[in-house]
Design a protein around this motif. Sequence first.
Motif, PDB file in Angstrom:
ATOM      1  N   LEU A  99       0.830  -1.199   0.000  1.00 50.31           N
ATOM      2  CA  LEU A  99       0.000   0.000   0.000  1.00 50.31           C
ATOM      3  C   LEU A  99       0.867   1.252   0.000  1.00 50.31           C
ATOM      4  CD1 LEU A  99      -2.782   1.359   0.182  1.00 50.31           C
ATOM      5  CD2 LEU A  99      -2.579   1.224   2.690  1.00 50.31           C
ATOM      6  N   ASP A 100       0.632   2.116  -0.965  1.00 52.71           N
ATOM      7  CA  ASP A 100       1.374   3.364  -1.082  1.00 52.71           C
ATOM      8  C   ASP A 100       0.659   4.452  -0.287  1.00 52.71           C
ATOM      9  OD1 ASP A 100       2.930   5.505  -1.758  1.00 52.71           O
ATOM     10  OD2 ASP A 100       2.247   5.614  -3.850  1.00 52.71           O
ATOM     11  N   LEU A 101       1.170   4.708   0.904  1.00 51.19           N
ATOM     12  CA  LEU A 101       0.572   5.750   1.740  1.00 51.19           C
ATOM     13  C   LEU A 101       1.153   7.104   1.339  1.00 51.19           C
ATOM     14  CD1 LEU A 101       0.383   4.154   5.305  1.00 51.19           C
ATOM     15  CD2 LEU A 101      -1.524   4.872   3.876  1.00 51.19           C
ATOM     16  N   ASP A 102       0.809   7.549   0.132  1.00 50.44           N
ATOM     17  CA  ASP A 102       1.265   8.858  -0.310  1.00 50.44           C
ATOM     18  C   ASP A 102       0.442   9.930   0.384  1.00 50.44           C
ATOM     19  OD1 ASP A 102      -1.187   8.796  -1.577  1.00 50.44           O
ATOM     20  OD2 ASP A 102      -0.372   8.641  -3.600  1.00 50.44           O
ATOM     21  N   LEU A 103       0.764  11.189   0.103  1.00 47.58           N
ATOM     22  CA  LEU A 103       0.085  12.276   0.804  1.00 47.58           C
ATOM     23  C   LEU A 103      -1.415  12.274   0.546  1.00 47.58           C
ATOM     24  CD1 LEU A 103       2.683  15.152   0.346  1.00 47.58           C
ATOM     25  CD2 LEU A 103       1.948  14.152   2.523  1.00 47.58           C
ATOM     26  N   ASP A 104      -1.828  12.019  -0.680  1.00 42.33           N
ATOM     27  CA  ASP A 104      -3.255  12.012  -0.989  1.00 42.33           C
ATOM     28  C   ASP A 104      -3.984  10.942  -0.178  1.00 42.33           C
ATOM     29  OD1 ASP A 104      -3.052  14.086  -2.765  1.00 42.33           O
ATOM     30  OD2 ASP A 104      -3.007  12.828  -4.558  1.00 42.33           O
ATOM     31  N   CYS A 105      -3.398   9.750  -0.109  1.00 33.75           N
ATOM     32  CA  CYS A 105      -4.014   8.674   0.655  1.00 33.75           C
ATOM     33  C   CYS A 105      -4.040   9.010   2.145  1.00 33.75           C
ATOM     34  CB  CYS A 105      -3.265   7.374   0.409  1.00 33.75           C
ATOM     35  SG  CYS A 105      -4.055   5.911   1.135  1.00 33.75           S
ATOM     36  N   ARG A 106      -2.973   9.572   2.652  1.00 33.00           N
ATOM     37  CA  ARG A 106      -2.925   9.916   4.077  1.00 33.00           C
ATOM     38  C   ARG A 106      -3.937  11.001   4.428  1.00 33.00           C
ATOM     39  NH1 ARG A 106       3.148  11.257   4.680  1.00 33.00           N
ATOM     40  NH2 ARG A 106       2.646  11.661   6.877  1.00 33.00           N
ATOM     41  N   TRP A 107      -4.125  11.962   3.539  1.00 26.18           N
ATOM     42  CA  TRP A 107      -5.155  12.975   3.790  1.00 26.18           C
ATOM     43  C   TRP A 107      -6.539  12.327   3.845  1.00 26.18           C
ATOM     44  CZ3 TRP A 107      -4.693  17.233   6.146  1.00 26.18           C
ATOM     45  CH2 TRP A 107      -3.617  18.101   5.954  1.00 26.18           C
ATOM     46  N   THR A 108      -6.803  11.398   2.931  1.00 29.30           N
ATOM     47  CA  THR A 108      -8.098  10.718   2.941  1.00 29.30           C
ATOM     48  C   THR A 108      -8.308   9.972   4.251  1.00 29.30           C
ATOM     49  OG1 THR A 108      -8.017  10.444   0.533  1.00 29.30           O
ATOM     50  CG2 THR A 108      -9.553   9.037   1.743  1.00 29.30           C
ATOM     51  N   LEU A 109      -7.273   9.283   4.717  1.00 23.55           N
ATOM     52  CA  LEU A 109      -7.363   8.565   5.985  1.00 23.55           C
ATOM     53  C   LEU A 109      -7.547   9.526   7.153  1.00 23.55           C
ATOM     54  CD1 LEU A 109      -4.522   5.897   5.516  1.00 23.55           C
ATOM     55  CD2 LEU A 109      -6.983   5.558   5.220  1.00 23.55           C
TER      56      LEU A 109
END
Length: 299
Positions: free
Chosen positions: A125-135
Amino acid sequence: AKFEDSLTRGVILASAWDMTRDGEMAAHDYLRLAITAIPGEQNMSMLDLTLRHIEEAVRTFVSPATRLEALAKVGTHLLFLARAAAAASDAQNMLVRAAARMATTPEHFASIKALYTGEETLQGLDLDLDCRWTLLISMVRGGVGSEAEIAALEVEDGTMTGHQNAAAARATVASADVKRAVFDAVMTDQSIPNDTRWAMVSGFWAQARTTPDMYVPFVGDYFDSLERVWEENTFHTAEELTTLLFPSDLAGYAPGVDVVRAGHEWIDAHPEASAGAVRIIRERIDVCERQMANQVADA
């Protein structure tokens, strides 16, 4: 039966969605079909569309009496599918984000937080910035994300998009005082860049699915503000404010609130209103009427 051809699957799901939107198929039946179809979907455009339709169905078409249960089931299914998705795949990333957006129970939010902090990991899983913001926005919505975490991620992501995501996260806090401050700022503070305004609006509505009663006081305030919105803003900004803050998410879900009637009454009371404003209000009324018809079909 399993349909191997992507086009065939797409036609079936599109037909089911059209039937659901037209009140010919119960939202719960569509949700079962769509969720069942997810594991075998290899077309990422189709997967994205299916996830968006699932979100819309459970947000606006499900019967009010069973919506909280439906939200919980959908969130649980999406978390399971995210964990089962192929490592490092686009589907894995899309399902994790969808699970975050659809989380509603304490168990869901605990899982989302574990992914954010690294307590739980999904291979690839690529926890890039976009994904981290969603989380993180999901965590804040569920009361397990903090201002300190928002501020830290905003420092790490110093882009305009990062600042907009931070604004959305802060507007997502489940507090009547926060919602009031966000509503007033979006409606009156013209110094706020429009893209930031729209991010704040997305956070403002974050609890509409689970606690629609929180938004009842804003229905009257919205209609009372429309004249000023169209007088003080550019046509584009007034259009966006009128559309995005129209309380359609409450239609059928907030007892004692008749959004359709309020819309008609505003039009009748403002014969000199901008044609653009009247057009948008009528369009949103149509949306609300469709929603409520579908809620009846799902009962």
